[in-house]
Each structure stands twice: as structure tokens, then as C-alpha cells.
Motif scaffolding. Sequence first.
Motif, PDB file in Angstrom:
ATOM      1  N   LYS A 122       0.917  -1.086  -0.109  1.00 19.18           N
ATOM      2  CA  LYS A 122      -0.002  -0.039   0.065  1.00 19.18           C
ATOM      3  C   LYS A 122       0.962   1.332   0.120  1.00 19.18           C
ATOM      4  CE  LYS A 122      -4.307  -1.701   1.641  1.00 19.18           C
ATOM      5  NZ  LYS A 122      -5.584  -1.734   2.412  1.00 19.18           N
ATOM      6  N   LEU A 154       2.054   1.926  -3.423  1.00 13.34           N
ATOM      7  CA  LEU A 154       1.029   2.512  -4.253  1.00 13.34           C
ATOM      8  C   LEU A 154       0.324   3.761  -3.959  1.00 13.34           C
ATOM      9  CD1 LEU A 154      -0.805  -0.981  -4.770  1.00 13.34           C
ATOM     10  CD2 LEU A 154       0.640   0.345  -6.544  1.00 13.34           C
ATOM     11  N   LEU A 186      -1.267   4.456  -1.094  1.00 13.94           N
ATOM     12  CA  LEU A 186      -2.417   4.543  -0.659  1.00 13.94           C
ATOM     13  C   LEU A 186      -2.057   4.598   0.979  1.00 13.94           C
ATOM     14  CD1 LEU A 186      -4.064   1.120  -2.034  1.00 13.94           C
ATOM     15  CD2 LEU A 186      -4.942   3.554  -2.353  1.00 13.94           C
ATOM     16  N   LYS A 213      -2.069   9.602 -10.315  1.00 13.04           N
ATOM     17  CA  LYS A 213      -3.591   9.199 -10.987  1.00 13.04           C
ATOM     18  C   LYS A 213      -3.088   8.587 -12.401  1.00 13.04           C
ATOM     19  CE  LYS A 213      -7.648  11.393 -11.163  1.00 13.04           C
ATOM     20  NZ  LYS A 213      -8.579  12.396 -11.179  1.00 13.04           N
ATOM     21  N   ARG A 234      -1.244   5.313 -11.911  1.00  8.85           N
ATOM     22  CA  ARG A 234      -2.223   4.381 -11.406  1.00  8.85           C
ATOM     23  C   ARG A 234      -3.108   3.713 -12.322  1.00  8.85           C
ATOM     24  NH1 ARG A 234      -4.129   7.348  -5.656  1.00  8.85           N
ATOM     25  NH2 ARG A 234      -2.375   6.294  -4.394  1.00  8.85           N
ATOM     26  N   LYS A 235      -3.262   4.381 -13.372  1.00  7.49           N
ATOM     27  CA  LYS A 235      -4.145   3.857 -14.741  1.00  7.49           C
ATOM     28  C   LYS A 235      -3.111   2.779 -15.343  1.00  7.49           C
ATOM     29  CE  LYS A 235      -6.367   8.173 -15.480  1.00  7.49           C
ATOM     30  NZ  LYS A 235      -6.246   9.499 -16.285  1.00  7.49           N
ATOM     31  N   ILE A 240      -1.493   0.488 -13.375  1.00  3.77           N
ATOM     32  CA  ILE A 240      -1.632  -0.236 -12.422  1.00  3.77           C
ATOM     33  C   ILE A 240      -2.654  -1.206 -12.176  1.00  3.77           C
ATOM     34  CG2 ILE A 240      -0.954  -0.793  -9.939  1.00  3.77           C
ATOM     35  CD1 ILE A 240       0.395   1.853 -10.062  1.00  3.77           C
ATOM     36  N   MET A 267      -4.660  -3.907  -9.464  1.00  2.91           N
ATOM     37  CA  MET A 267      -4.254  -4.169  -8.004  1.00  2.91           C
ATOM     38  C   MET A 267      -5.785  -5.155  -7.487  1.00  2.91           C
ATOM     39  SD  MET A 267      -3.144  -3.522  -4.899  1.00  2.91           S
ATOM     40  CE  MET A 267      -3.353  -4.209  -3.223  1.00  2.91           C
ATOM     41  N   PRO A 300     -13.294   1.213 -14.593  1.00  9.60           N
ATOM     42  CA  PRO A 300     -12.405   2.122 -15.240  1.00  9.60           C
ATOM     43  C   PRO A 300     -12.425   2.209 -16.649  1.00  9.60           C
ATOM     44  CG  PRO A 300     -11.803  -0.401 -14.474  1.00  9.60           C
ATOM     45  CD  PRO A 300     -13.345  -0.153 -14.137  1.00  9.60           C
ATOM     46  N   MET A 340     -14.646   5.249 -17.291  1.00  4.38           N
ATOM     47  CA  MET A 340     -14.091   6.377 -16.798  1.00  4.38           C
ATOM     48  C   MET A 340     -12.815   6.990 -17.485  1.00  4.38           C
ATOM     49  SD  MET A 340     -15.769   7.283 -14.061  1.00  4.38           S
ATOM     50  CE  MET A 340     -14.719   8.337 -12.833  1.00  4.38           C
ATOM     51  N   PHE A 341     -12.117   5.991 -17.814  1.00  2.00           N
ATOM     52  CA  PHE A 341     -10.671   6.697 -18.520  1.00  2.00           C
ATOM     53  C   PHE A 341     -10.638   6.003 -20.167  1.00  2.00           C
ATOM     54  CE2 PHE A 341      -9.880   6.026 -13.967  1.00  2.00           C
ATOM     55  CZ  PHE A 341      -9.777   7.512 -13.585  1.00  2.00           C
ATOM     56  N   ASP A 361     -13.952  13.178 -12.712  1.00  2.00           N
ATOM     57  CA  ASP A 361     -13.091  12.515 -13.586  1.00  2.00           C
ATOM     58  C   ASP A 361     -14.053  11.965 -14.952  1.00  2.00           C
ATOM     59  OD1 ASP A 361     -10.717  12.017 -12.193  1.00  2.00           O
ATOM     60  OD2 ASP A 361     -11.986  10.723 -10.846  1.00  2.00           O
ATOM     61  N   ASN A 362     -15.335  12.002 -14.891  1.00  2.00           N
ATOM     62  CA  ASN A 362     -15.973  11.641 -16.098  1.00  2.00           C
ATOM     63  C   ASN A 362     -17.459  12.238 -15.730  1.00  2.00           C
ATOM     64  OD1 ASN A 362     -17.927  10.210 -17.692  1.00  2.00           O
ATOM     65  ND2 ASN A 362     -16.227   9.019 -18.413  1.00  2.00           N
ATOM     66  N   VAL A 384     -20.678  10.096 -16.284  1.00  2.00           N
ATOM     67  CA  VAL A 384     -20.765   9.317 -15.005  1.00  2.00           C
ATOM     68  C   VAL A 384     -21.319  10.017 -13.754  1.00  2.00           C
ATOM     69  CG1 VAL A 384     -19.475   7.723 -13.255  1.00  2.00           C
ATOM     70  CG2 VAL A 384     -19.025   7.613 -15.725  1.00  2.00           C
ATOM     71  N   ASP A 424     -10.221   2.124  -1.695  1.00  2.00           N
ATOM     72  CA  ASP A 424      -8.643   1.926  -2.185  1.00  2.00           C
ATOM     73  C   ASP A 424      -8.655   1.605  -3.577  1.00  2.00           C
ATOM     74  OD1 ASP A 424      -7.742   2.671   0.121  1.00  2.00           O
ATOM     75  OD2 ASP A 424      -7.310   0.751   0.901  1.00  2.00           O
ATOM     76  N   GLU A 459      -9.521   4.616  -5.663  1.00  2.00           N
ATOM     77  CA  GLU A 459      -8.067   5.326  -5.778  1.00  2.00           C
ATOM     78  C   GLU A 459      -7.011   4.316  -6.893  1.00  2.00           C
ATOM     79  OE1 GLU A 459      -7.133   8.069  -4.669  1.00  2.00           O
ATOM     80  OE2 GLU A 459      -9.247   8.597  -3.613  1.00  2.00           O
ATOM     81  N   MET A 460      -7.083   3.371  -6.751  1.00  2.00           N
ATOM     82  CA  MET A 460      -5.816   2.582  -7.500  1.00  2.00           C
ATOM     83  C   MET A 460      -6.336   2.436  -9.039  1.00  2.00           C
ATOM     84  SD  MET A 460      -3.575   1.536  -5.915  1.00  2.00           S
ATOM     85  CE  MET A 460      -2.958   1.353  -7.433  1.00  2.00           C
ATOM     86  N   MET A 461      -7.642   2.834  -9.416  1.00  2.00           N
ATOM     87  CA  MET A 461      -8.035   2.986 -10.804  1.00  2.00           C
ATOM     88  C   MET A 461      -7.613   4.241 -11.175  1.00  2.00           C
ATOM     89  SD  MET A 461     -11.749   1.208 -10.821  1.00  2.00           S
ATOM     90  CE  MET A 461     -12.044  -0.507 -10.119  1.00  2.00           C
ATOM     91  N   GLY A 462      -7.305   5.086 -10.464  1.00  2.00           N
ATOM     92  CA  GLY A 462      -6.703   6.583 -10.946  1.00  2.00           C
ATOM     93  C   GLY A 462      -8.217   7.434 -10.593  1.00  2.00           C
ATOM     94  N   ILE A 463      -9.137   6.956  -9.972  1.00  2.00           N
ATOM     95  CA  ILE A 463     -10.362   7.723  -9.588  1.00  2.00           C
ATOM     96  C   ILE A 463     -10.373   8.501  -8.251  1.00  2.00           C
ATOM     97  CG2 ILE A 463     -12.871   7.500  -9.433  1.00  2.00           C
ATOM     98  CD1 ILE A 463     -12.845   5.145 -10.858  1.00  2.00           C
TER      99      ILE A 463
END
Lengths: 251, 246
Positions: free
Chosen positions: A45, A48, A50, A74, A77-78, A80, A82, A102, A105-106, B22-23, B26, B118, B121-125
Motif C-alpha cells: 500500500k 501504491l 495508499l 493518477k 495508477r492507470k 497499475i 490491484m 475503469p 472513466m478513462f 473525472d467523467n 458518470v 482503495d 483510488e487504484m483505478m486513478g479515480i
Amino acid sequence: MIEIKELRKSFGEKLVLESLSTTFSSGKINLIIGRSGSGKTVAIKSMLGLHSIDSGGIYFDNRNFSVMNDKERKEIRKEIGMVFQGGALFDSMTIEENLSVPLIMFSKKNKSEILDRVNFCLDRVNLVNVNKLFPSDLSGGMQKRVAIARAIVLNPKYLFCDEPNSGLDPYTATIIDELLKEITYEYNITTVINTHDMNSVMQIGDQIIFIKEGKKMWEGHKEEIMNTNNKYLNDFIFSSEIFKRLKKSIS
Amino acid sequence: MNIFSTIGKYFIFLKKVFSRPDNKSVFYKNVILEIYNLGITSIGFVAFVSLFVGAVVTLQIAYNLENPLLPTYLIGLATRDSIILEFAPTMISLILAGKMGSNIASTIGTMRVTEQIDALEMMGINSSSYLVLPKIVALIFINPVLIIFSMFLAILGGWFFGDLSGLCSTAEFLDGVQYYFIPFNIYYAFIKTIVFAFIIATLPAFYGYFTKGGALEVGVSSTKGVVNSSILIIISNYLITQLLLN
């Protein structure tokens, strides 16, 4: 490749990680092993972001993650994926929605492309006809596979897994281990896995570090691990009856 | 944690919450979802409470206006003003702080302890913005609607039960309701409702977001969220009243 240098983390007065340094190679399964409470999860963590770290550096392909601002983090993290210990699937969403998050969103993918990618990832972890189910409808092993599918949905360069086979029966644990191994080699991912399961170590570990009370006590390959002179590592490995017998039969 | 560091942490949290989503599509979808989850599902409860409290307010006012020199239409007037000025915006907001606040704190708290935050957050959100901003926007939109609905039903309840009990006839009650109406009172109620909606959305979210531990701590966060948002509603009620009605 991920490099950590002199990583130090404490919670209040309690020092949890002390000068942890190592390198995790790409296209390989890098294992962090140690007893419960040794600092494995905190290490992952902290890598990363966290957990904030006290000092040290974390480099993702020479990019110093520890000095980056939120926006730069950010972006990293895209890259990565987990897999959390409990799966961390969004329980108010279906499996399909979990994997779509994801992507929606991205990515610039349209609905049908997103669905194709979701189905591809579910298929890759050998799950079919689960799209419309909720996480609570699945067994622990299936939830872990969904978590792996979600972790690879954006084609990550780095994959982190926190005890991916904890709470699973030995057979399902083997399936999860094999899956992680296949994915790592197939997509040339830098995979870092926390575990205290010696079966996983012997089955999939390429590079292994052993930590005790937040300090790195040993680093090497699985071929060397059975013959180490490190007392703490020996205590850890040969605490189980099977490994004791195995050592006896080898010697 | 002392009160000053908690307040500081709350404002830092708000800064993260109010960053750009972020979007956007959404975000809008989540706002609609929250309007339904938090607002629409509260309609029945608000209706039930409003009808009966409106009735009780009318009966109590009638009980206190037994003097034959006082005209009966005052029952309608006093009922209208107490409902518009205090009961609908403040009492219903306090009740909603319990219902919505516990929902928000426990949902976000559970997401925290099961590492779902978490995972975001790990997805970059930006997890705080993703989870909390739609709730704030939804409540600022839906709570005034609920309050108008509550005002209407409470006055309706007062009229119906007042007439039913024979304390105030329909004509007298309606005379009172229409007598010397001040439109600013409605604006005042709206301003209060919007401030309260912000408190209901953010304070329980704050306690849920920073939950540490397991199921027990989720319960603690939920309780803290509801209690502290209720306290803040009461304090801000006084401050707004002092500012706007004096």
C-alpha cells in the motif's frame, strides 16, 4: 520494473517498514513473503501511495512515484492493476459494471467495445455467464477471479496482489496462482504478490523477498529458498509439517 | 483527534470533494441515482411524518387559543407559519439527517473497510469526489422538493384533522392559511434547507470516508455522522435565523 529504495513507514510511534529496498523485475512474479503482521500489506500500500511514507523512493520504470503530485499519481495508477485481499469488488454493482468502471472513466471506448473488453477479461479468467450477477452471488474463488479480471481490464504494466489466495481451498488457490502466472508472462507485467502461502512460493515465485518486522531479511529465488541458512526464513518455511517432511526427504 | 484537527481535516476533505469529476456523464448518472436512493425513497416517510405532525401542530395551537376573543382563523395562520418557518425545513431536515446521514456514513464506511475506496483510488479515480459530490448535488436539489412537499402535507394534515376534530372549520383554517402571507418566509425556509442538505451530505460522508477498522467502527462512524450533523443543523438554524429574520 519497480524499484523501492530505503522505504520507511511508521504509524505513530510504531515503525512498520524500515529501510526496505529491492527491485521487482518486469515479466516476472515477485513475491513478498513473511508472517502475518510483518508489514507486507503496508509495503504494497505504501508503494501504491495508499499509505503516505515517511521517507524513501518508489520508482516505476525510473519515474519517482513518491514525489509526484495527485494528478501525476493518477496517471501512473492507470497503469497499475490491484487485486485486494478481500477482492474489493463494488458490491452495489454487477460483475459487468465492476469491470466497466475503469473503462467508462478513462477509455474512449463505446458501449459495445467496453462490453467486448469486459467479456474478454472475464473469459481470460475462465468466468462465463456471470455478467449480470452481483459479487455476493459468487464464491470466494470466483470473486478473486473477477478481481483479477478487473485488475487487467486496462492492460496494466504493473500488477499488485495482496494475498490473492487467502481464504481459498488449496485447489482454488492453485488455480488463482496459475492464472496470475499466465497473465504475468502473457502480458509481460511486473507482478508483485504478497503471500504467506509456501505453496504459492514454490509454484509461481520468480523472485522472492522475505520480510520480518518491516525489514528485508532475505532475497533470492525459489530454487535457493529451501537451502537458505537464514534462521527466520527457515522458521517461516518449515513451520508446516509438509515442508518439514520435504526437507527431511531432500536431505 | 481534537476538534480543530477534525475541522481542518473536514475542509481538506471538502477541497478534494469539490475537484472536477473525472467523467461528467458518470457524475450526472450518479446524481440521478442518488436523487432516487436518498430522496425519492424518503417521500413516504416525509409524507407520513408531515401529515401527523401538521395535525399535532394544529391541535396544540387550537388548545392554546381557547380565548373567545381570539379569532379561530389564527389556528390556520399559526399552523402555516410554524410549519413553513420551522417544522418543515428544520424538523424534517433533522429527520432526514438520521435517515440519509446513516445511509451515507454506513455506505461509505463499509466501502472504506472493505477496501472498495482503495480500489477506486487504484483505478486513478478521485474517490471522494466520485462518491460524495453526487450526493451533495442530489441533496441540494431534492431536499427543497421534499421540504415543499412536507409543507404542503403538514398544512393539509392540520386542516384535515382540525376540521375532523371540530376545532377549526375548513373556511376558517383556509382563511388563516391565506392571511398575511410573507413570501420571504419561503425563501428563508429554502436557504435553511439548502444549508442543511449540504451538512447532511458532507458530514456523514466525512465520518464514513475516514472510518478505520471493521463493522463496529462503521456503526460508530454512522452514529457520529448523524449526531454531529444534527448538532450542526441546530447551530446553523440559529445562525441563519439570526441573520435573516432579525
